[in-house]
Write a protein that holds these residues in place. Structure first.
Motif, mmCIF file in Angstrom:
data_model
loop_
_atom_site.group_PDB
_atom_site.id
_atom_site.type_symbol
_atom_site.label_atom_id
_atom_site.label_comp_id
_atom_site.label_asym_id
_atom_site.label_seq_id
_atom_site.Cartn_x
_atom_site.Cartn_y
_atom_site.Cartn_z
ATOM 1 N N ASP A 192 0.826 -1.208 0.000
ATOM 2 C CA ASP A 192 0.000 0.000 0.000
ATOM 3 C C ASP A 192 0.860 1.258 0.000
ATOM 4 O O ASP A 192 0.519 2.255 -0.645
ATOM 5 N N TRP A 193 1.978 1.217 0.734
ATOM 6 C CA TRP A 193 2.883 2.367 0.737
ATOM 7 C C TRP A 193 3.378 2.670 -0.672
ATOM 8 O O TRP A 193 3.410 3.819 -1.093
ATOM 9 N N PHE A 194 3.738 1.636 -1.410
ATOM 10 C CA PHE A 194 4.263 1.840 -2.758
ATOM 11 C C PHE A 194 3.242 2.567 -3.634
ATOM 12 O O PHE A 194 3.608 3.416 -4.463
ATOM 13 N N LEU A 195 1.972 2.256 -3.455
ATOM 14 C CA LEU A 195 0.940 2.871 -4.284
ATOM 15 C C LEU A 195 0.818 4.370 -4.051
ATOM 16 O O LEU A 195 0.238 5.082 -4.868
ATOM 17 N N THR A 196 1.359 4.861 -2.946
ATOM 18 C CA THR A 196 1.305 6.294 -2.659
ATOM 19 C C THR A 196 2.475 7.063 -3.268
ATOM 20 O O THR A 196 2.473 8.297 -3.233
ATOM 21 N N THR A 197 3.463 6.369 -3.802
ATOM 22 C CA THR A 197 4.640 7.059 -4.327
ATOM 23 C C THR A 197 4.336 7.745 -5.649
ATOM 24 O O THR A 197 3.493 7.294 -6.431
ATOM 25 N N ARG A 198 5.044 8.809 -5.908
ATOM 26 C CA ARG A 198 4.852 9.558 -7.151
ATOM 27 C C ARG A 198 5.233 8.703 -8.361
ATOM 28 O O ARG A 198 4.575 8.771 -9.406
ATOM 29 N N ASP A 199 6.274 7.873 -8.203
ATOM 30 C CA ASP A 199 6.691 7.030 -9.323
ATOM 31 C C ASP A 199 5.573 6.098 -9.771
ATOM 32 O O ASP A 199 5.359 5.910 -10.975
ATOM 33 N N TYR A 200 4.882 5.504 -8.796
ATOM 34 C CA TYR A 200 3.792 4.616 -9.174
ATOM 35 C C TYR A 200 2.642 5.407 -9.785
ATOM 36 O O TYR A 200 2.070 5.014 -10.801
ATOM 37 N N GLN A 201 2.296 6.519 -9.171
ATOM 38 C CA GLN A 201 1.147 7.296 -9.637
ATOM 39 C C GLN A 201 1.352 7.867 -11.035
ATOM 40 O O GLN A 201 0.380 8.181 -11.719
ATOM 41 N N GLN A 202 2.604 7.978 -11.454
ATOM 42 C CA GLN A 202 2.883 8.500 -12.783
ATOM 43 C C GLN A 202 2.985 7.398 -13.844
ATOM 44 O O GLN A 202 3.186 7.697 -15.016
#
Length: 259
Positions: A221-231
């Motif tokens: 879940d933490w990873f999904l909050t990162t800018r890299d994932y969101q982009q």
């Protein structure tokens, strides 16, 4: 000494003590204010960045922990969560740190269930000894070897154990895969983070899907909050899903062959 002089001396002494106490209090308040300002500046500087596993494991490392490199880098803080519970059967108990929040309690419980545990003695091992221990397929040694590669040695040529030309990130991922196969399921999330450090978000997303499959919910879940994932684009997410299927099949095959 005459009474009036004694009284005056006592008053002056008390006044001096009050001045000293006030100055000491002022100095402490200034120190705290400076510390808070520095922390606020660091948070502002880190805003929007992927600051790595340090975001997940922000608890300070136990004071008794030490590495062969004597480094104060983030890899020490990573293992603080493991030091919050006693050792596995047959191992010496580690110092226990009281969790401060419900989130920390959940994280500790998740790590235990996933098999993430590093005994204090691994912190003290010189690199050569840690490598020998990892070569015996010791899960804890493999995990900590990867952490030391990533956070204590990679990009740090001034470290005594630094080896020019050594592919630390590749070696760390290989060690984490072995640790995963040896029972540390949290290693999947750590591999995802290692790819984030290299700015390879598609590969990071693929390993995050592996982390989700093994139940590493907090890390995933933490990873999904990162800018890299969101982009990531939809196409990149689909590619990551296909990569995850391939990785999963390979891992399961290696488990069977190690059987």
């Amino acid at each position: 000494m005459k009474p009036i002089k004694a009284t005056l001396a006592a008053a002056l002494g008390a006044a001096a003590l009050l001045v000293w106490y006030w100055q000491d209090e002022q100095a402490e308040q200034q120190r705290l204010a400076a510390q808070q300002a520095a922390e606020a500046a660091q948070r502002a500087a880190d805003a929007g960045k992927n600051t790595g596993l340090r975001d997940l494991f922000a608890t300070p490392a136990p004071a008794s922990s030490a590495s062969g490199t004597q480094s104060g880098d983030a890899w020490q803080a990573l293992n603080a969560a493991a030091a919050q519970h006693s050792g596995e059967p047959g191992e010496a108990a580690e110092p226990k740190l009281e969790p401060e929040t419900a989130e920390q309690l959940a994280l500790n419980d998740s790590l235990r269930r996933l098999g993430y545990h590093i005994d204090e003695r691994y912190y003290r091992m010189p690199l050569a000894e840690l490598r020998r221990t990892a070569a015996s397929n010791d899960r804890q040694a493999l995990t900590h070897l990867a952490e030391r590669y990533l956070f204590a040695l990679d990009g740090k040529p001034t470290e005594p154990e630094f080896e020019p030309g050594f592919a630390y990130r590749d070696a760390a991922r290989q060690a984490l895969q072995q640790a995963y196969l040896a029972g540390n399921l949290h290693a999947a999330a750590m591999i995802s983070e290692a790819y984030l450090i290299e700015r390879r978000p598609t590969d990071a997303a693929a390993w995050n899907l592996i982390a989700q499959r093994v139940g590493d919910k907090l890390s995933a879940d933490w990873f999904l909050t990162t800018r890299d994932y969101q982009q990531l684009s939809d196409e990149q997410k689909q590619l990551a899903a296909r990569q995850a299927d391939t990785i999963w099949a390979q891992l399961e095959a290696r488990k069977r062959s190690n059987g």
